[in-house]
Design an enzyme around this catalytic site. Structure first.
Site, mmCIF file in Angstrom:
data_model
loop_
_atom_site.group_PDB
_atom_site.id
_atom_site.type_symbol
_atom_site.label_atom_id
_atom_site.label_comp_id
_atom_site.label_asym_id
_atom_site.label_seq_id
_atom_site.Cartn_x
_atom_site.Cartn_y
_atom_site.Cartn_z
ATOM 1 N N HIS A 1 0.792 -1.353 -0.058
ATOM 2 C CA HIS A 1 -0.188 -0.118 -0.053
ATOM 3 C C HIS A 1 0.745 1.186 0.069
ATOM 4 O O HIS A 1 0.956 2.179 -0.985
ATOM 5 C CB HIS A 1 -0.837 -0.094 1.392
ATOM 6 C CG HIS A 1 -1.746 -1.269 1.403
ATOM 7 N ND1 HIS A 1 -2.980 -1.398 0.685
ATOM 8 C CD2 HIS A 1 -1.658 -2.196 2.397
ATOM 9 C CE1 HIS A 1 -3.472 -2.400 1.114
ATOM 10 N NE2 HIS A 1 -2.755 -2.987 2.157
HETATM 11 C C1 BDR Z 1 -3.174 0.920 5.441
HETATM 12 O O1 BDR Z 1 -3.256 0.243 6.673
HETATM 13 C C2 BDR Z 1 -1.950 -0.128 7.295
HETATM 14 O O2 BDR Z 1 -2.329 -1.375 7.730
HETATM 15 C C3 BDR Z 1 -0.934 -0.292 6.151
HETATM 16 O O3 BDR Z 1 0.075 0.244 6.631
HETATM 17 C C4 BDR Z 1 -1.425 0.903 5.042
HETATM 18 O O4 BDR Z 1 -0.920 2.075 5.588
HETATM 19 C C5 BDR Z 1 -3.671 -0.089 4.383
HETATM 20 O O5 BDR Z 1 -4.939 -0.247 4.578
#
Ligand code: BDR
Ligand code: CA
Length: 312
Positions: free
Chosen positions: A241
């Site tokens: 992400h």
């Molecule tokens: C986001 O949530 C976190 O778990 C990850 O680091 C990312 O920023 C994805 O939904």
């Protein structure tokens, strides 16, 4: 010209990769890392941020601890994805570089006041608590922010922590609401994009094949959260992400999206933290964010490999 950024983060393996990409890229000048509670509690996110700086050979980066809980709710964490430390996977030494004394929110305020107006970009990779708190405490800084490029939200992919909400927005929807209403130009790297940035076996092997400490650690990190994500999504690989944020600042042409209205649901129990994105333009609400929808995934992973190769 280099772009000055502050990375607001809750590492998190994918946060770690986003930070490594920034630190490996001469286009970006990292003024500091501001840490927030999110994937794991604050005591771990600030420690993990320092571990990542040391992995990159960048003990000179200033790391600040910020808010340890959301504005209005109890903290929700994500150890089920990221492991107990938030950075499970590689075995990395405890950091020896110091945490700064200043609170992250004070650093955000001071930096935005002291740097020329319109020259500092904020890169939130976690819940928006630090940014919203800074905006509430010092409204004069809002118009001084060049841009906010954040990871959060979803439209077509809807949710990953609840059926309706993405994790970062869900953890602190009141903070997200403040940020999305701030008037600062916002670029949103939503799940619609990040769920297309999948760490396939070949991409993981490319990280490992770099042979340097950073490349091997990134391969081990992505191996770790892949176990959870593969079971969940049943896809080719786990989504990466947060590096979409720093990749956008280096190569914006990797992404496409739409300038639309995005509102945050704060009231409903059922859909709390939902990003209500007017993708189809069916309301007359004013656009407030560029909401990304596509990514050139090969270009993105190519950039990551090329840049991580430059690190120790
Ligand atoms: C986001 O949530 C976190 O778990 C990850 O680091 C990312 O920023 C994805 O939904
Ligand atoms: Ca994150």
């Amino acid at each position: 010209m280099t772009r000055k950024i502050i990375i607001d983060t809750d590492p998190g393996q994918d946060d770690a990769v986003a930070i490594l990409l920034a630190l490996a890229s001469p286009e970006l000048e990292v003024l500091g890392l501001t840490c927030v509670a999110g994937n794991v509690p604050l005591a771990l996110t600030q420690k993990n941020a320092r571990i990542v700086c040391e992995l990159a050979g960048r003990r000179d980066i200033s790391v600040f601890a910020g808010c340890d809980r959301p504005l209005a709710h109890t903290l929700v964490t994500a150890e089920h994805v990221h492991g107990k430390t938030g950075l499970n996977g590689p075995v990395l030494p405890d950091p020896t570089m110091e945490l700064q004394d200043m609170h992250a929110v004070d650093f955000l305020i001071e930096t935005l006041r002291s740097e020329p107006s319109g020259t500092v970009t904020l890169c939130p990779l976690g819940p928006l608590t630090n940014i919203a708190t800074a905006f509430q405490r010092a409204p004069d800084i809002i118009e001084r922010v060049q841009e906010i490029v954040l990871m959060g939200g979803a439209y077509f992919e809807v949710g990953n922590i609840t059926p309706a909400a993405e994790f970062n927005i869900y953890v602190d929807p009141e903070a997200a609401d403040i940020v999305f209403k701030s008037g600062v130009p916002i670029v949103v790297m939503s799940l619609d994009v990040t769920h297309k940035a999948l760490v396939t076996k070949a991409r993981n092997a490319a990280f490992r094949g770099l042979g340097n400490a950073a490349g091997i650690a990134v391969a081990q990190m992505t191996d770790f959260f892949e176990r959870f994500d593969l079971a969940k999504y049943g896809s080719d690989g786990a989504p990466l992400h947060d590096p979409c944020v720093t990749a956008y600042l280096i190569k914006p042409e990797l992404f496409t999206g739409r300038f639309i209205n995005v509102e945050i649901e704060t009231k409903s129990e059922l859909t709390r933290g939902m990003t209500v994105a007017d993708w189809w333009g069916v309301t007359d609400r004013a656009p407030n964010a560029t909401f990304m929808g596509t990514i050139d995934a090969d270009g993105f992973f190519g950039l990551l490999v090329e840049r991580l190769a430059r690190l120790p």
